[in-house]
Design a protein around this motif. Sequence first.
Motif, mmCIF file in Angstrom:
data_model
loop_
_atom_site.group_PDB
_atom_site.id
_atom_site.type_symbol
_atom_site.label_atom_id
_atom_site.label_comp_id
_atom_site.label_asym_id
_atom_site.label_seq_id
_atom_site.Cartn_x
_atom_site.Cartn_y
_atom_site.Cartn_z
ATOM 1 N N ILE A 241 9.939 -3.007 6.025
ATOM 2 C CA ILE A 241 10.327 -3.128 4.624
ATOM 3 C C ILE A 241 9.107 -2.690 3.825
ATOM 4 N N LEU A 242 9.315 -1.796 2.870
ATOM 5 C CA LEU A 242 8.217 -1.290 2.052
ATOM 6 C C LEU A 242 8.315 -1.874 0.654
ATOM 7 N N HIS A 243 7.270 -2.598 0.271
ATOM 8 C CA HIS A 243 7.131 -3.057 -1.110
ATOM 9 C C HIS A 243 6.161 -2.079 -1.768
ATOM 10 N N GLY B 138 -3.832 -0.430 -11.428
ATOM 11 C CA GLY B 138 -3.923 1.020 -11.511
ATOM 12 C C GLY B 138 -3.874 1.744 -10.181
ATOM 13 N N ARG B 139 -3.701 1.017 -9.092
ATOM 14 C CA ARG B 139 -3.666 1.633 -7.760
ATOM 15 C C ARG B 139 -2.264 1.524 -7.164
ATOM 16 N N LEU B 140 -1.923 2.515 -6.362
ATOM 17 C CA LEU B 140 -0.636 2.538 -5.682
ATOM 18 C C LEU B 140 -0.735 1.680 -4.423
ATOM 19 N N VAL B 141 0.172 0.727 -4.281
ATOM 20 C CA VAL B 141 0.121 -0.216 -3.166
ATOM 21 C C VAL B 141 1.373 -0.072 -2.297
ATOM 22 N N PHE B 142 1.143 0.217 -1.021
ATOM 23 C CA PHE B 142 2.183 0.237 -0.001
ATOM 24 C C PHE B 142 2.013 -1.043 0.799
ATOM 25 N N ASP B 143 2.822 -2.045 0.527
ATOM 26 C CA ASP B 143 2.806 -3.313 1.259
ATOM 27 C C ASP B 143 3.907 -3.197 2.311
ATOM 28 N N ILE B 144 3.519 -2.951 3.546
ATOM 29 C CA ILE B 144 4.476 -2.675 4.614
ATOM 30 C C ILE B 144 4.670 -3.956 5.416
ATOM 31 N N ARG B 145 5.930 -4.399 5.484
ATOM 32 C CA ARG B 145 6.250 -5.689 6.090
ATOM 33 C C ARG B 145 7.228 -5.540 7.245
ATOM 34 N N ASP B 146 7.239 -6.553 8.095
ATOM 35 C CA ASP B 146 8.215 -6.563 9.183
ATOM 36 C C ASP B 146 9.538 -7.114 8.656
ATOM 37 N N GLU B 147 10.517 -7.203 9.531
ATOM 38 C CA GLU B 147 11.849 -7.623 9.098
ATOM 39 C C GLU B 147 11.918 -9.086 8.655
ATOM 40 N N SER B 148 10.911 -9.878 9.014
ATOM 41 C CA SER B 148 10.868 -11.260 8.531
ATOM 42 C C SER B 148 10.081 -11.361 7.228
ATOM 43 N N ASP B 149 9.710 -10.213 6.661
ATOM 44 C CA ASP B 149 9.001 -10.082 5.386
ATOM 45 C C ASP B 149 7.532 -10.493 5.461
ATOM 46 N N ALA B 150 6.967 -10.511 6.661
ATOM 47 C CA ALA B 150 5.534 -10.780 6.832
ATOM 48 C C ALA B 150 4.782 -9.447 6.761
ATOM 49 N N THR B 151 3.692 -9.436 6.010
ATOM 50 C CA THR B 151 2.927 -8.203 5.845
ATOM 51 C C THR B 151 2.314 -7.751 7.163
ATOM 52 N N LEU B 152 2.586 -6.492 7.509
ATOM 53 C CA LEU B 152 1.971 -5.865 8.672
ATOM 54 C C LEU B 152 0.684 -5.158 8.262
#
Length: 162
Positions: free
Chosen positions: A57-59, A65-79
Amino acid sequence: MADGASDIRGRLRRVVLDEEIGGTLSPMQEADRNQAIADLAADNRFALATHPEAATILHLSVQDGRLVFDIRDESDATLQTLVLAPGPFRSMIRDYQMLLDSYAAAVAEGREARIQAIDMGRRGLHNEGAELVMARLDGKVLLDFDTARRLFTLICALHRRA
């Protein structure tokens, strides 16, 4: 990046955008953003280099001012969280927004030849944006060109308010 899209086994299950952008987009930009999200939901290839087969899941947001790719697993925990400086994207984002505005004006005026010319320029800029997205995520994220193009559209939508 993988040599071919077939090498990428992971995919985005969902993309979540920073909710603060709602209402600041023109109807054309909102349609573009919604189409990119729908296209990503239908087909994408996206995986962390460290988790090449994981569904994620990509948040996607802009923070400080910075672009943030918060990439998470299917349980919504940040990878993994990737933070990118917006500088390399700025001129492309500005050009893309000008193209969307020009496109909307051409549609309103009914100028078919101009619409086609602008659309060709828009596709070219999308391609450049996709190449930049892939270069900035190289070594961290595996993704195909179409996924990168759609992410570029979302990056433009996020930066509309910046």
